[in-house]
Design a protein around this motif. Structure first.
Motif, PDB file in Angstrom:
ATOM      1  N   LEU A 149       0.856  -1.177   0.000  1.00 49.71           N
ATOM      2  CA  LEU A 149       0.000   0.000   0.000  1.00 49.71           C
ATOM      3  C   LEU A 149       0.899   1.236   0.000  1.00 49.71           C
ATOM      4  N   GLY A 150       0.685   2.118  -0.968  1.00 45.16           N
ATOM      5  CA  GLY A 150       1.533   3.305  -1.107  1.00 45.16           C
ATOM      6  C   GLY A 150       1.544   4.169   0.145  1.00 45.16           C
ATOM      7  N   LYS A 151       2.695   4.747   0.444  1.00 45.13           N
ATOM      8  CA  LYS A 151       2.825   5.534   1.675  1.00 45.13           C
ATOM      9  C   LYS A 151       2.021   6.832   1.651  1.00 45.13           C
ATOM     10  N   ASP A 152       1.572   7.230   0.454  1.00 43.11           N
ATOM     11  CA  ASP A 152       0.732   8.417   0.359  1.00 43.11           C
ATOM     12  C   ASP A 152      -0.751   8.074   0.352  1.00 43.11           C
ATOM     13  N   SER A 153      -1.078   6.801   0.555  1.00 40.26           N
ATOM     14  CA  SER A 153      -2.472   6.353   0.553  1.00 40.26           C
ATOM     15  C   SER A 153      -3.257   7.037   1.664  1.00 40.26           C
ATOM     16  N   ARG A 154      -4.530   7.291   1.394  1.00 39.24           N
ATOM     17  CA  ARG A 154      -5.385   7.901   2.408  1.00 39.24           C
ATOM     18  C   ARG A 154      -5.978   6.792   3.274  1.00 39.24           C
ATOM     19  N   ILE A 155      -5.737   6.872   4.576  1.00 39.24           N
ATOM     20  CA  ILE A 155      -6.120   5.821   5.516  1.00 39.24           C
ATOM     21  C   ILE A 155      -7.032   6.407   6.593  1.00 39.24           C
ATOM     22  N   LEU A 156      -8.040   5.630   6.991  1.00 37.77           N
ATOM     23  CA  LEU A 156      -8.892   6.005   8.118  1.00 37.77           C
ATOM     24  C   LEU A 156      -8.680   5.019   9.249  1.00 37.77           C
ATOM     25  N   ASP A 157      -8.322   5.531  10.412  1.00 39.75           N
ATOM     26  CA  ASP A 157      -8.196   4.732  11.628  1.00 39.75           C
ATOM     27  C   ASP A 157      -9.555   4.774  12.324  1.00 39.75           C
ATOM     28  N   VAL A 158     -10.306   3.679  12.222  1.00 39.15           N
ATOM     29  CA  VAL A 158     -11.670   3.611  12.763  1.00 39.15           C
ATOM     30  C   VAL A 158     -11.611   3.128  14.210  1.00 39.15           C
ATOM     31  N   GLY A 159     -12.206   3.891  15.119  1.00 39.77           N
ATOM     32  CA  GLY A 159     -12.063   3.588  16.539  1.00 39.77           C
ATOM     33  C   GLY A 159     -10.657   3.942  16.979  1.00 39.77           C
ATOM     34  N   ALA A 160     -10.227   5.125  16.568  1.00 37.43           N
ATOM     35  CA  ALA A 160      -8.830   5.530  16.747  1.00 37.43           C
ATOM     36  C   ALA A 160      -8.407   5.666  18.203  1.00 37.43           C
ATOM     37  N   GLY A 161      -9.373   5.931  19.083  1.00 36.49           N
ATOM     38  CA  GLY A 161      -9.026   6.062  20.497  1.00 36.49           C
ATOM     39  C   GLY A 161      -8.008   7.160  20.722  1.00 36.49           C
ATOM     40  N   THR A 162      -6.949   6.849  21.449  1.00 36.16           N
ATOM     41  CA  THR A 162      -5.940   7.853  21.792  1.00 36.16           C
ATOM     42  C   THR A 162      -4.828   7.966  20.758  1.00 36.16           C
ATOM     43  N   GLY A 163      -4.944   7.244  19.652  1.00 37.73           N
ATOM     44  CA  GLY A 163      -4.004   7.432  18.562  1.00 37.73           C
ATOM     45  C   GLY A 163      -2.842   6.468  18.485  1.00 37.73           C
ATOM     46  N   ILE A 164      -2.929   5.339  19.162  1.00 35.74           N
ATOM     47  CA  ILE A 164      -1.825   4.378  19.142  1.00 35.74           C
ATOM     48  C   ILE A 164      -1.617   3.803  17.739  1.00 35.74           C
ATOM     49  N   MET A 165      -2.709   3.496  17.047  1.00 36.27           N
ATOM     50  CA  MET A 165      -2.598   2.991  15.679  1.00 36.27           C
ATOM     51  C   MET A 165      -1.990   4.062  14.771  1.00 36.27           C
ATOM     52  N   GLY A 166      -2.420   5.288  14.941  1.00 38.13           N
ATOM     53  CA  GLY A 166      -1.891   6.383  14.127  1.00 38.13           C
ATOM     54  C   GLY A 166      -0.397   6.573  14.314  1.00 38.13           C
ATOM     55  N   GLU A 167       0.065   6.411  15.538  1.00 37.41           N
ATOM     56  CA  GLU A 167       1.501   6.542  15.810  1.00 37.41           C
ATOM     57  C   GLU A 167       2.308   5.505  15.032  1.00 37.41           C
ATOM     58  N   LYS A 168       1.805   4.282  15.012  1.00 38.39           N
ATOM     59  CA  LYS A 168       2.544   3.212  14.340  1.00 38.39           C
ATOM     60  C   LYS A 168       2.440   3.318  12.819  1.00 38.39           C
ATOM     61  N   LEU A 169       1.307   3.806  12.319  1.00 39.66           N
ATOM     62  CA  LEU A 169       1.204   4.064  10.886  1.00 39.66           C
ATOM     63  C   LEU A 169       2.232   5.110  10.471  1.00 39.66           C
ATOM     64  N   LYS A 170       2.361   6.151  11.276  1.00 39.95           N
ATOM     65  CA  LYS A 170       3.344   7.187  10.979  1.00 39.95           C
ATOM     66  C   LYS A 170       4.763   6.625  11.070  1.00 39.95           C
ATOM     67  N   GLU A 171       4.984   5.743  12.038  1.00 37.01           N
ATOM     68  CA  GLU A 171       6.317   5.162  12.234  1.00 37.01           C
ATOM     69  C   GLU A 171       6.798   4.415  10.993  1.00 37.01           C
ATOM     70  N   VAL A 172       5.878   3.747  10.294  1.00 36.13           N
ATOM     71  CA  VAL A 172       6.286   2.995   9.098  1.00 36.13           C
ATOM     72  C   VAL A 172       6.150   3.823   7.819  1.00 36.13           C
ATOM     73  N   GLY A 173       5.729   5.087   7.953  1.00 32.68           N
ATOM     74  CA  GLY A 173       5.748   5.979   6.800  1.00 32.68           C
ATOM     75  C   GLY A 173       4.425   6.451   6.261  1.00 32.68           C
ATOM     76  N   TYR A 174       3.298   6.050   6.906  1.00 36.92           N
ATOM     77  CA  TYR A 174       1.980   6.503   6.449  1.00 36.92           C
ATOM     78  C   TYR A 174       1.611   7.788   7.186  1.00 36.92           C
ATOM     79  N   THR A 175       1.458   8.863   6.436  1.00 35.38           N
ATOM     80  CA  THR A 175       1.193  10.161   7.069  1.00 35.38           C
ATOM     81  C   THR A 175      -0.122  10.802   6.619  1.00 35.38           C
ATOM     82  N   ASN A 176      -0.807  10.175   5.652  1.00 32.14           N
ATOM     83  CA  ASN A 176      -2.079  10.711   5.163  1.00 32.14           C
ATOM     84  C   ASN A 176      -3.223   9.947   5.843  1.00 32.14           C
ATOM     85  N   VAL A 177      -3.318  10.126   7.157  1.00 32.86           N
ATOM     86  CA  VAL A 177      -4.204   9.303   7.988  1.00 32.86           C
ATOM     87  C   VAL A 177      -5.202  10.182   8.739  1.00 32.86           C
TER      88      VAL A 177
END
Length: 225
Positions: free
Chosen positions: A65-93
Protein backbone atom coordinates in the motif's frame (compact mmCIF):
# COMPACT_ATOMS: atom_id res chain seq x y z
CA UNK A 1 -13.53 23.17 41.70
CA UNK A 2 -13.31 19.79 39.94
CA UNK A 3 -15.49 19.26 36.89
CA UNK A 4 -17.03 15.98 35.80
CA UNK A 5 -14.27 15.70 33.20
CA UNK A 6 -11.63 16.21 35.88
CA UNK A 7 -13.16 13.39 37.92
CA UNK A 8 -13.11 11.12 34.91
CA UNK A 9 -9.47 11.97 34.20
CA UNK A 10 -8.48 11.16 37.78
CA UNK A 11 -10.15 7.76 37.74
CA UNK A 12 -7.94 4.78 36.84
CA UNK A 13 -8.94 2.82 33.76
CA UNK A 14 -9.60 -0.70 35.04
CA UNK A 15 -9.70 -3.56 32.54
CA UNK A 16 -12.25 -5.57 34.54
CA UNK A 17 -14.62 -2.60 34.54
CA UNK A 18 -14.56 -2.05 30.80
CA UNK A 19 -14.94 -5.78 30.19
CA UNK A 20 -17.97 -5.71 32.50
CA UNK A 21 -19.48 -2.78 30.56
CA UNK A 22 -18.80 -4.44 27.21
CA UNK A 23 -20.53 -7.63 28.32
CA UNK A 24 -23.43 -5.58 29.72
CA UNK A 25 -23.75 -4.01 26.27
CA UNK A 26 -24.72 -0.54 27.46
CA UNK A 27 -23.25 1.91 24.91
CA UNK A 28 -24.00 5.02 26.99
CA UNK A 29 -22.06 3.69 29.98
CA UNK A 30 -19.19 2.60 27.74
CA UNK A 31 -18.94 6.00 26.10
CA UNK A 32 -18.89 7.66 29.51
CA UNK A 33 -16.13 5.35 30.69
CA UNK A 34 -14.09 5.95 27.54
CA UNK A 35 -14.03 9.68 28.32
CA UNK A 36 -11.10 8.80 30.54
CA UNK A 37 -8.70 9.12 27.61
CA UNK A 38 -5.61 9.60 29.75
CA UNK A 39 -6.45 6.50 31.79
CA UNK A 40 -7.14 4.49 28.66
CA UNK A 41 -3.81 5.52 27.14
CA UNK A 42 -1.96 4.39 30.28
CA UNK A 43 -3.88 1.12 30.27
CA UNK A 44 -3.20 0.44 26.59
CA UNK A 45 0.48 1.28 26.95
CA UNK A 46 0.77 -1.04 29.95
CA UNK A 47 -0.72 -3.86 27.87
CA UNK A 48 1.70 -3.17 25.05
CA UNK A 49 -1.04 -2.46 22.50
CA UNK A 50 1.54 -0.70 20.33
CA UNK A 51 2.80 -4.15 19.30
CA UNK A 52 -0.53 -4.94 17.65
CA UNK A 53 -0.68 -1.51 16.04
CA UNK A 54 2.78 -1.93 14.55
CA UNK A 55 1.93 -5.42 13.28
CA UNK A 56 -1.21 -4.11 11.60
CA UNK A 57 0.69 -1.22 10.01
CA UNK A 58 3.22 -3.69 8.65
CA UNK A 59 0.41 -5.74 7.08
CA UNK A 60 -0.43 -2.67 4.98
CA UNK A 61 3.24 -2.42 4.06
CA UNK A 62 3.31 -6.09 3.10
CA UNK A 63 0.59 -5.58 0.47
CA UNK A 64 2.56 -2.62 -0.92
CA UNK A 65 0.00 0.00 0.00
CA UNK A 66 1.53 3.30 -1.11
CA UNK A 67 2.82 5.53 1.67
CA UNK A 68 0.73 8.42 0.36
CA UNK A 69 -2.47 6.35 0.55
CA UNK A 70 -5.38 7.90 2.41
CA UNK A 71 -6.12 5.82 5.52
CA UNK A 72 -8.89 6.01 8.12
CA UNK A 73 -8.20 4.73 11.63
CA UNK A 74 -11.67 3.61 12.76
CA UNK A 75 -12.06 3.59 16.54
CA UNK A 76 -8.83 5.53 16.75
CA UNK A 77 -9.03 6.06 20.50
CA UNK A 78 -5.94 7.85 21.79
CA UNK A 79 -4.00 7.43 18.56
CA UNK A 80 -1.82 4.38 19.14
CA UNK A 81 -2.60 2.99 15.68
CA UNK A 82 -1.89 6.38 14.13
CA UNK A 83 1.50 6.54 15.81
CA UNK A 84 2.54 3.21 14.34
CA UNK A 85 1.20 4.06 10.89
CA UNK A 86 3.34 7.19 10.98
CA UNK A 87 6.32 5.16 12.23
CA UNK A 88 6.29 2.99 9.10
CA UNK A 89 5.75 5.98 6.80
CA UNK A 90 1.98 6.50 6.45
CA UNK A 91 1.19 10.16 7.07
CA UNK A 92 -2.08 10.71 5.16
CA UNK A 93 -4.20 9.30 7.99
CA UNK A 94 -7.52 10.45 9.52
CA UNK A 95 -9.02 9.41 12.86
CA UNK A 96 -12.63 8.45 13.60
CA UNK A 97 -13.95 7.84 17.10
CA UNK A 98 -17.28 8.35 18.91
CA UNK A 99 -15.62 9.82 22.01
CA UNK A 100 -14.54 13.44 21.74
CA UNK A 101 -12.10 13.14 24.65
CA UNK A 102 -10.28 10.31 22.86
CA UNK A 103 -9.93 12.42 19.72
CA UNK A 104 -8.65 15.37 21.74
CA UNK A 105 -5.99 13.16 23.29
CA UNK A 106 -5.07 11.73 19.88
CA UNK A 107 -4.81 15.22 18.43
CA UNK A 108 -2.04 16.03 20.89
CA UNK A 109 0.13 13.40 19.17
CA UNK A 110 -0.03 15.09 15.78
CA UNK A 111 -0.31 11.89 13.75
CA UNK A 112 -3.64 12.50 12.00
CA UNK A 113 -4.83 15.01 9.42
CA UNK A 114 -8.55 15.03 10.19
CA UNK A 115 -10.52 14.10 13.32
CA UNK A 116 -14.01 12.72 12.77
CA UNK A 117 -16.29 12.57 15.82
CA UNK A 118 -18.74 9.87 14.73
CA UNK A 119 -19.73 6.30 15.53
CA UNK A 120 -20.07 3.37 13.16
CA UNK A 121 -23.66 2.21 13.67
CA UNK A 122 -25.41 -0.50 11.61
CA UNK A 123 -27.85 1.00 9.13
CA UNK A 124 -26.56 4.54 9.58
CA UNK A 125 -24.24 6.42 7.23
CA UNK A 126 -21.31 8.37 8.61
CA UNK A 127 -20.66 11.83 7.18
CA UNK A 128 -17.97 10.59 4.79
CA UNK A 129 -18.34 10.45 1.00
CA UNK A 130 -18.34 7.19 -0.93
CA UNK A 131 -14.95 5.87 -2.07
CA UNK A 132 -12.90 8.18 0.15
CA UNK A 133 -10.18 5.97 1.63
CA UNK A 134 -7.58 3.59 0.24
CA UNK A 135 -7.52 1.65 3.50
CA UNK A 136 -9.38 1.37 6.79
CA UNK A 137 -7.71 0.12 9.97
CA UNK A 138 -9.65 -1.15 12.97
CA UNK A 139 -7.51 -2.21 15.90
CA UNK A 140 -9.56 -3.51 18.83
CA UNK A 141 -12.80 -2.07 17.43
CA UNK A 142 -14.66 -5.33 16.77
CA UNK A 143 -16.29 -5.92 20.19
CA UNK A 144 -19.69 -6.27 21.76
CA UNK A 145 -21.28 -2.82 21.78
CA UNK A 146 -18.66 -1.50 19.39
CA UNK A 147 -18.45 -2.67 15.75
CA UNK A 148 -19.53 -5.99 14.21
CA UNK A 149 -19.55 -7.38 10.69
CA UNK A 150 -23.03 -5.87 10.22
CA UNK A 151 -21.21 -2.55 9.74
CA UNK A 152 -18.89 -3.86 7.04
CA UNK A 153 -21.12 -2.60 4.18
CA UNK A 154 -20.84 0.94 5.55
CA UNK A 155 -17.08 0.57 5.94
CA UNK A 156 -16.92 -0.72 2.36
CA UNK A 157 -18.95 2.27 1.15
CA UNK A 158 -16.29 4.75 2.27
CA UNK A 159 -13.41 2.62 0.93
CA UNK A 160 -12.20 3.11 -2.64
CA UNK A 161 -12.54 0.35 -5.26
CA UNK A 162 -9.50 -1.88 -4.86
CA UNK A 163 -9.00 -0.60 -1.33
CA UNK A 164 -8.64 -2.70 1.81
CA UNK A 165 -10.18 -3.02 5.27
CA UNK A 166 -8.00 -4.57 7.95
CA UNK A 167 -9.34 -5.48 11.39
CA UNK A 168 -8.64 -7.81 14.28
CA UNK A 169 -10.97 -9.76 16.55
CA UNK A 170 -9.74 -10.67 20.02
CA UNK A 171 -9.81 -14.41 20.59
CA UNK A 172 -11.67 -14.17 23.91
CA UNK A 173 -14.52 -12.20 22.29
CA UNK A 174 -14.98 -14.90 19.66
CA UNK A 175 -16.68 -16.94 22.39
CA UNK A 176 -19.14 -14.24 23.47
CA UNK A 177 -21.68 -14.36 20.66
CA UNK A 178 -22.31 -15.86 17.22
CA UNK A 179 -21.50 -12.56 15.45
CA UNK A 180 -17.93 -12.78 16.74
CA UNK A 181 -17.38 -16.47 16.12
CA UNK A 182 -14.62 -17.20 13.62
CA UNK A 183 -16.94 -19.17 11.33
CA UNK A 184 -19.52 -16.37 11.26
CA UNK A 185 -16.96 -13.69 10.51
CA UNK A 186 -15.32 -15.71 7.75
CA UNK A 187 -18.65 -16.67 6.21
CA UNK A 188 -19.59 -12.98 6.10
CA UNK A 189 -16.31 -12.06 4.44
CA UNK A 190 -16.73 -14.85 1.92
CA UNK A 191 -20.23 -13.60 1.09
CA UNK A 192 -18.73 -10.31 -0.11
CA UNK A 193 -16.41 -12.24 -2.42
CA UNK A 194 -19.28 -14.40 -3.65
CA UNK A 195 -21.48 -11.40 -4.46
CA UNK A 196 -18.66 -9.69 -6.34
CA UNK A 197 -18.21 -6.64 -4.10
CA UNK A 198 -14.81 -7.89 -2.91
CA UNK A 199 -12.10 -9.90 -4.63
CA UNK A 200 -10.61 -11.74 -1.65
CA UNK A 201 -10.03 -11.91 2.07
CA UNK A 202 -7.16 -13.28 4.09
CA UNK A 203 -6.25 -13.90 7.71
CA UNK A 204 -3.07 -13.95 9.73
CA UNK A 205 -2.25 -14.01 13.42
CA UNK A 206 -0.38 -11.21 15.17
CA UNK A 207 0.75 -10.51 18.73
CA UNK A 208 -1.62 -7.76 19.81
CA UNK A 209 -0.32 -7.16 23.35
CA UNK A 210 3.41 -7.40 24.07
CA UNK A 211 2.81 -7.61 27.84
CA UNK A 212 1.22 -11.06 27.69
CA UNK A 213 1.91 -12.24 24.15
CA UNK A 214 -1.81 -12.41 23.31
CA UNK A 215 -2.41 -13.57 19.75
CA UNK A 216 -5.28 -12.23 17.65
CA UNK A 217 -6.41 -13.00 14.10
CA UNK A 218 -6.28 -10.07 11.68
CA UNK A 219 -8.55 -10.09 8.64
CA UNK A 220 -7.76 -8.25 5.41
CA UNK A 221 -10.69 -7.64 3.04
CA UNK A 222 -9.91 -6.39 -0.48
CA UNK A 223 -12.64 -4.54 -2.39
CA UNK A 224 -13.30 -5.10 -6.09
CA UNK A 225 -11.37 -2.72 -8.34
Amino acid sequence: MATNTDAIEERPFVRNKIVELIIEGNPEKMLEYYKNAKGYEQYAVSLGKAAGALAMAKILESIHLGKDSRILDVGAGTGIMGEKLKEVGYTNVDALDPVEEMLQFAQSKGVYKEYIHEAIIPGKKVNIADNTYDALCLLGAFLIGHITTTSLPELMRITKPGGVIVFNVYQHWMKTGPEFHKDSIEAELQSFVDNGSCTKWSKQDITVFSSNGEITPVYLLTLKQ
